[in-house]
Design an enzyme around this catalytic site. Structure first.
Site, PDB file in Angstrom:
ATOM      1  N   HIS A  62      28.664  26.670  53.446  1.00  0.00           N
ATOM      2  CA  HIS A  62      28.455  27.661  52.382  1.00  0.00           C
ATOM      3  C   HIS A  62      27.851  28.958  52.905  1.00  0.00           C
ATOM      4  CE1 HIS A  62      24.067  26.903  51.600  1.00  0.00           C
ATOM      5  NE2 HIS A  62      24.340  25.678  51.984  1.00  0.00           N
ATOM      6  N   GLU A 194      27.119  27.296  46.657  1.00  0.00           N
ATOM      7  CA  GLU A 194      26.708  25.903  46.942  1.00  0.00           C
ATOM      8  C   GLU A 194      25.322  25.619  46.412  1.00  0.00           C
ATOM      9  OE1 GLU A 194      24.904  22.549  49.302  1.00  0.00           O
ATOM     10  OE2 GLU A 194      24.220  24.612  49.047  1.00  0.00           O
ATOM     11  N   ASP A 217      26.444  21.488  57.183  1.00  0.00           N
ATOM     12  CA  ASP A 217      25.267  22.019  56.485  1.00  0.00           C
ATOM     13  C   ASP A 217      23.999  21.551  57.189  1.00  0.00           C
ATOM     14  OD1 ASP A 217      23.709  23.351  54.577  1.00  0.00           O
ATOM     15  OD2 ASP A 217      24.828  22.539  52.880  1.00  0.00           O
ATOM     16  N   HIS A 303      14.854  25.724  53.065  1.00  0.00           N
ATOM     17  CA  HIS A 303      14.520  26.418  51.810  1.00  0.00           C
ATOM     18  C   HIS A 303      13.157  27.118  51.879  1.00  0.00           C
ATOM     19  CE1 HIS A 303      17.720  24.837  48.826  1.00  0.00           C
ATOM     20  NE2 HIS A 303      18.209  24.996  50.034  1.00  0.00           N
TER      21      HIS A 303
HETATM   22 ZN   LIG Z   1      22.863  24.281  52.488  1.00  0.00          ZN
END
Ligand SMILES: [Zn+2]
Length: 331
Positions: A62, A194, A217, A303
């Site tokens: 993504h 995504e 990913d 993240h």
């Molecule tokens: Zn990801």
């Protein structure tokens, strides 16, 4: 490849606002593809044709990143915002953000006495404006921003913004560059949206209708001080996914990955991710079902505004994907 990582990661592209990053990736991969198209949702689909005797394989990485969206601008020019994808308040506080037009700001907080009250709605973005009108000259309600952080080269490791999942895009671009023409039709799909629910991969998989799906990913690691246990370490090779919250990887695909890694001396680790999902979560549920798996890039601080990867792991991911795609796939 380090230069490519820097270029891909540093480009703006929260979910739904992927134009800039798609262009950067398109400029890189066009020269390695037989055809390049952009579908109605914005997925970039680069095809490397096979010789007509193999399988149709769809790769997905993504291009969107987590970010924030402006919900309200107050009289003093402060912006209130909501998350786009998984952004926690503790991680957002004090960070710099970047809007598509180049405007930057920092995330501040109201007075908060109990840390439990640290919620996104208690935070705001300060872009240096003193009034609502001044803020509106630069930013409107509905505009999105990503984190603003340069990529840093530490030698065998690198850290920067949006390794999730621009590093997966790098794996695909590097694979396209290195692989010889094979029996298989290889669709490299640089997917949109995504982070908000595996959306781009869903429509791309419907259109391509592949025989096998592979997402590229990031996955988290269990090798930092007092973190939640997980059997993945940075620098120990490609992570072959067994399951996450979106998919139980197809045994045949998982087996093909493990056998290919063993045969070629590629270091690998088996990954069980308890939360989170990947594009394979959408791909495997397409039409009658598509056997799918995931090649994961071990990544620390997923993240967060900066995420760290290991160059040896990246090499292992690319080697595994190249060898798989060059082989005769029975599935
Ligand atoms: Zn990801």
């Amino acid at each position: 490849v380090k230069e490519m990582i820097k270029r891909f990661c540093e480009t703006f592209g929260p979910s739904g606002y992927e134009d800039k990053v798609r262009q950067v990736i398109l400029d890189e991969v066009t020269k390695y593809a037989d055809s390049v198209t952009v579908d109605p949702l914005g997925n970039l689909i680069a095809l490397k044709k096979g010789d007509g005797t193999g399988k149709k394989v769809m790769m997905a990485g993504h291009i969107d990143e987590i970010g924030v969206i402006v919900t309200f601008i107050d009289d003093n020019g402060f912006l209130r915002f909501a998350n786009v994808g998984g952004v926690s308040p503790a991680v957002a506080l004090g960070q710099r953000v970047l809007f598509e037009n180049g405007t930057t700001g920092i995330i501040g907080q109201e007075k908060i006495d109990d840390p439990k009250d640290l919620k996104l709605e208690r935070l705001f973005i300060d872009i240096g404006a003193s009034t609502k009108a001044e803020a509106q000259q630069k930013v409107s309600v509905g505009d999105m921003a990503g984190f603003y952080a340069p990529v840093v080269d530490l030698g065998k490791r690198m850290y920067g913004k949006s390794m999730d999942d621009r590093i997966g895009c790098v794996v695909m671009a590097e694979t396209m560059k290195r692989m010889k023409r094979s029996a298989n039709d290889c669709y490299f799909v640089f997917t949109v949206q995504e982070e908000v629910g595996l959306r781009g991969a869903k429509t791309a998989a419907y259109a391509i209708s592949p025989d096998m799906g592979i997402a590229l990913d990031v996955t988290r690691t269990g090798d930092t001080p007092k973190c939640a246990p997980m059997a993945i370490e940075l620098g120990k090779g490609v992570a072959i996914k067994v399951k996450d919250a979106s998919i139980i990887c197809h045994p045949a695909v998982k087996r093909l990955m493990v056998e290919t890694a063993k045969k070629n001396g590629i270091p690998y680790q088996m990954e069980v991710l308890e939360a989170g999902g990947t594009d394979s979560g959408s791909i495997h549920l397409t039409k009658e079902g598509v056997p799918s798996g995931v090649i994961s890039i071990p990544t620390r601080y997923v993240h967060m505004p900066v995420e760290m990867i290991d160059m040896g792991d990246l090499e292992a991911c690319v080697s595994l994907l190249v060898k798989m795609l060059e082989s005769k796939i029975e599935i």
